[in-house]
Motif scaffolding. Structure first.
Motif, mmCIF file in Angstrom:
data_model
loop_
_atom_site.group_PDB
_atom_site.id
_atom_site.type_symbol
_atom_site.label_atom_id
_atom_site.label_comp_id
_atom_site.label_asym_id
_atom_site.label_seq_id
_atom_site.Cartn_x
_atom_site.Cartn_y
_atom_site.Cartn_z
ATOM 1 N N GLY A 120 0.866 -1.162 0.000
ATOM 2 C CA GLY A 120 0.000 0.000 0.000
ATOM 3 C C GLY A 120 0.906 1.216 0.000
ATOM 4 N N ARG A 121 0.381 2.357 0.449
ATOM 5 C CA ARG A 121 1.246 3.528 0.523
ATOM 6 C C ARG A 121 2.246 3.344 1.657
ATOM 7 N NH1 ARG A 121 -2.409 8.269 1.619
ATOM 8 N NH2 ARG A 121 -3.459 6.700 2.856
ATOM 9 N N GLY A 125 1.782 -3.204 3.990
ATOM 10 C CA GLY A 125 1.507 -4.446 3.254
ATOM 11 C C GLY A 125 0.117 -4.462 2.636
ATOM 12 N N TRP A 126 -0.037 -5.233 1.575
ATOM 13 C CA TRP A 126 -1.363 -5.430 0.972
ATOM 14 C C TRP A 126 -1.642 -6.928 0.882
ATOM 15 C CZ3 TRP A 126 -5.341 -2.352 0.482
ATOM 16 C CH2 TRP A 126 -6.449 -2.819 -0.231
ATOM 17 N N PHE A 127 -2.687 -7.371 1.559
ATOM 18 C CA PHE A 127 -3.081 -8.773 1.623
ATOM 19 C C PHE A 127 -3.671 -9.181 0.269
ATOM 20 C CE2 PHE A 127 -6.866 -11.480 2.918
ATOM 21 C CZ PHE A 127 -6.145 -12.642 3.109
ATOM 22 N N ASN A 178 -7.315 7.288 -1.773
ATOM 23 C CA ASN A 178 -7.061 6.121 -2.620
ATOM 24 C C ASN A 178 -7.800 4.843 -2.242
ATOM 25 O OD1 ASN A 178 -5.640 5.779 -0.242
ATOM 26 N ND2 ASN A 178 -4.011 4.606 -1.206
ATOM 27 N N ASP A 179 -8.894 4.955 -1.542
ATOM 28 C CA ASP A 179 -9.591 3.720 -1.155
ATOM 29 C C ASP A 179 -11.050 3.728 -1.599
ATOM 30 O OD1 ASP A 179 -7.351 2.764 0.199
ATOM 31 O OD2 ASP A 179 -7.925 3.765 2.065
ATOM 32 N N LYS A 186 -12.695 -1.365 3.739
ATOM 33 C CA LYS A 186 -11.979 -1.206 2.479
ATOM 34 C C LYS A 186 -12.185 -2.409 1.564
ATOM 35 C CE LYS A 186 -7.750 0.444 2.924
ATOM 36 N NZ LYS A 186 -6.274 0.624 2.801
ATOM 37 N N ASN A 211 -10.674 -6.744 -3.510
ATOM 38 C CA ASN A 211 -11.022 -7.958 -2.763
ATOM 39 C C ASN A 211 -12.302 -8.520 -3.365
ATOM 40 O OD1 ASN A 211 -8.902 -7.327 -1.027
ATOM 41 N ND2 ASN A 211 -10.223 -6.224 0.397
ATOM 42 N N LEU A 223 -7.073 -7.220 9.967
ATOM 43 C CA LEU A 223 -7.867 -6.478 8.981
ATOM 44 C C LEU A 223 -9.366 -6.713 9.161
ATOM 45 C CD1 LEU A 223 -5.830 -7.108 5.688
ATOM 46 C CD2 LEU A 223 -5.805 -5.075 7.130
ATOM 47 N N LYS A 226 -11.446 -3.803 9.171
ATOM 48 C CA LYS A 226 -11.045 -2.759 8.215
ATOM 49 C C LYS A 226 -11.366 -3.130 6.778
ATOM 50 C CE LYS A 226 -6.676 -1.087 10.157
ATOM 51 N NZ LYS A 226 -5.256 -1.250 9.851
ATOM 52 N N ALA A 227 -11.387 -4.464 6.496
ATOM 53 C CA ALA A 227 -11.459 -4.902 5.096
ATOM 54 C C ALA A 227 -12.752 -5.659 4.818
ATOM 55 C CB ALA A 227 -10.266 -5.803 4.785
ATOM 56 N N ASP A 318 -3.189 10.545 5.548
ATOM 57 C CA ASP A 318 -4.102 9.518 6.041
ATOM 58 C C ASP A 318 -5.298 10.207 6.662
ATOM 59 O OD1 ASP A 318 -2.757 7.247 5.368
ATOM 60 O OD2 ASP A 318 -1.507 7.280 7.168
HETATM 61 P P1 ADP Z 1 -4.636 3.513 3.763
HETATM 62 O O1 ADP Z 1 -5.488 2.569 4.550
HETATM 63 O O2 ADP Z 1 -4.180 4.663 4.545
HETATM 64 O O3 ADP Z 1 -5.200 3.884 2.460
HETATM 65 P P2 ADP Z 1 -2.711 2.104 2.228
HETATM 66 O O4 ADP Z 1 -3.314 2.677 1.016
HETATM 67 O O5 ADP Z 1 -1.266 2.245 2.401
HETATM 68 O O6 ADP Z 1 -3.342 2.671 3.518
HETATM 69 O O7 ADP Z 1 -3.121 0.569 2.309
HETATM 70 C C1 ADP Z 1 -2.451 -0.351 3.141
HETATM 71 C C2 ADP Z 1 -3.278 -0.711 4.340
HETATM 72 O O8 ADP Z 1 -4.489 -1.329 3.937
HETATM 73 C C3 ADP Z 1 -2.609 -1.759 5.212
HETATM 74 O O9 ADP Z 1 -1.822 -1.164 6.196
HETATM 75 C C4 ADP Z 1 -3.781 -2.528 5.833
HETATM 76 O O10 ADP Z 1 -4.267 -1.872 6.970
HETATM 77 C C5 ADP Z 1 -4.849 -2.418 4.774
HETATM 78 N N1 ADP Z 1 -4.952 -3.625 3.914
HETATM 79 C C6 ADP Z 1 -3.979 -4.479 3.515
HETATM 80 N N2 ADP Z 1 -4.461 -5.408 2.676
HETATM 81 C C7 ADP Z 1 -5.783 -5.156 2.531
HETATM 82 C C8 ADP Z 1 -6.824 -5.757 1.777
HETATM 83 N N3 ADP Z 1 -6.640 -6.815 0.977
HETATM 84 N N4 ADP Z 1 -8.051 -5.191 1.880
HETATM 85 C C9 ADP Z 1 -8.277 -4.122 2.646
HETATM 86 N N5 ADP Z 1 -7.342 -3.516 3.373
HETATM 87 C C10 ADP Z 1 -6.097 -4.009 3.316
#
Ligand code: ADP
Length: 328
Positions: A120-121, A125-127, A178-179, A186, A211, A223, A226-227, A318
């Protein structure tokens, strides 16, 4: 390649059988060689039924974003003319940047089934679990100034949101910068990276992680709140390939429109779909923290925050939103 030729013939048959003998004759190879290729295709996930009397029949395609499958459905002129596929890779953005530096054509796509070091930014990490999402990057060479680069993120957000809505009926919100969020979680992350001189862009790489068919139980603990995924939101699996093709079509449509008619309609769509605007926000930017009301974005994609000391223009940061429906 014999594999591709066999696949092309099976596809042309549209579910009808073709004998091993016929295939062998058309390709001038033995029946044993045909059987070997059929076996290989099965291992790749193509469902092929074979009987001694009828021959071979293609029953179902694999749920993989293989280039030939994507290409057979794409109607775009720029996006995906060059297509690079990995079953696994470190990060699609890194691969795209390498190829961009080496001079690849605009619209070159990097697709993978899983990222081992998805980002990610700020190197977060990005799962990216195997074959459960759409993890890709595209190389652009837009005639924008470096200051206008954030427009690419806005374009991408509007395009992916539109594609998701067209395909699933779900309306998501765009969170600056960016989300894409669905019910506050997310669903899509976008990572735009640029290489530029003082006054011109060399290339821009837009990376997206969508996703798609991730189940709630498959989301890592950290996550969980969050996700989300399309399968979680719609209650059933979604065709990754159909969605991917739609995203590329929407992206190209919007990109071409921006290049010919300017940015106004993307900006209008972005404003309408934003969950950030008109909210009380805390924005942690590299230089300082801004607290106030997000009142607009400007033509370059910067967020305008009305703070106690006036309107501040924030280029990156952020955001946490303090809305009536909760913090996210
Ligand atoms: P932000 O949430 O500030 O936009 P980034 O764009 O850098 O941050 O995205 C990375 C963050 O997103 C990670 O730190 C984690 O919290 C979250 N993340 C990682 N993988 C996933 C995913 N597959 N789906 C949703 N969120 C994710």
């Amino acid at each position: 390649m014999v594999r591709n030729k066999i696949l092309a013939i099976l596809r042309q048959q549209q579910g009808k059988s073709v004998s091993g003998e016929d295939l062998g004759r058309q390709l001038q190879i033995s029946r044993t060689a045909v059987s070997k290729q059929i076996q290989k295709l099965r291992l790749e996930g193509y469902q092929i039924e074979s009987t001694v009397s009828q021959g071979h029949r293609l029953v179902a395609l694999p749920d993989l974003l293989r280039p030939e499958e994507v290409r057979s459905q794409l109607t775009t002129a720029i996006f995906g003319q060059e297509l690079v596929y990995f079953s696994e890779v470190g990060s699609t953005n890194d691969e795209a940047k390498k190829r961009a530096v080496a001079g690849c054509s605009e619209g070159t796509l990097i697709i993978t089934e899983t990222q081992l070091g998805g980002r990610g930014r700020l190197a977060r990490g990005w799962f990216s679990p195997q074959a459960k999402g759409i993890w890709f990057s595209v190389v652009l060479r837009p005639p924008f100034t470096p200051q206008e680069a954030p427009k690419c993120t806005l374009m991408a957000a509007v395009a992916v949101n539109r594609a998701i809505r067209d395909m699933t009926g779900i309306s998501c919100g765009i969170k600056w910068p960016n989300d894409i969020l669905c019910n506050g979680r997310k669903l899509v992350g976008i990572l735009t990276e640029m290489s530029a001189e003082m006054d011109a862009i060399n290339h821009i790489v837009i990376g997206m992680g969508i996703n798609v068919n991730i189940l709630a139980a498959e989301i890592p603990l950290e996550l969980q709140d969050k996700a989300t995924s399309l399968q979680i939101e719609t209650g059933g699996p979604v065709s990754r390939i159909a969605l991917f093709v739609k995203i590329l079509e929407r992206l190209e449509e919007i990109y071409l429109e921006v290049r010919t008619s300017g940015f106004a309609s993307v900006l209008a769509a972005w404003r309408q779909e934003s969950v950030t605007l008109n909210q009380l926000v805390t924005v942690i930017a590299p230089d300082k923290t801004y607290i106030g009301k997000a009142i607009d974005i400007d033509a370059e994609g910067a967020l305008l925050v009305e703070t106690d000391s006036g309107i501040e223009r924030v280029l990156a940061g952020d955001v946490s939103i303090r809305s009536l429906t909760g913090n996210y």
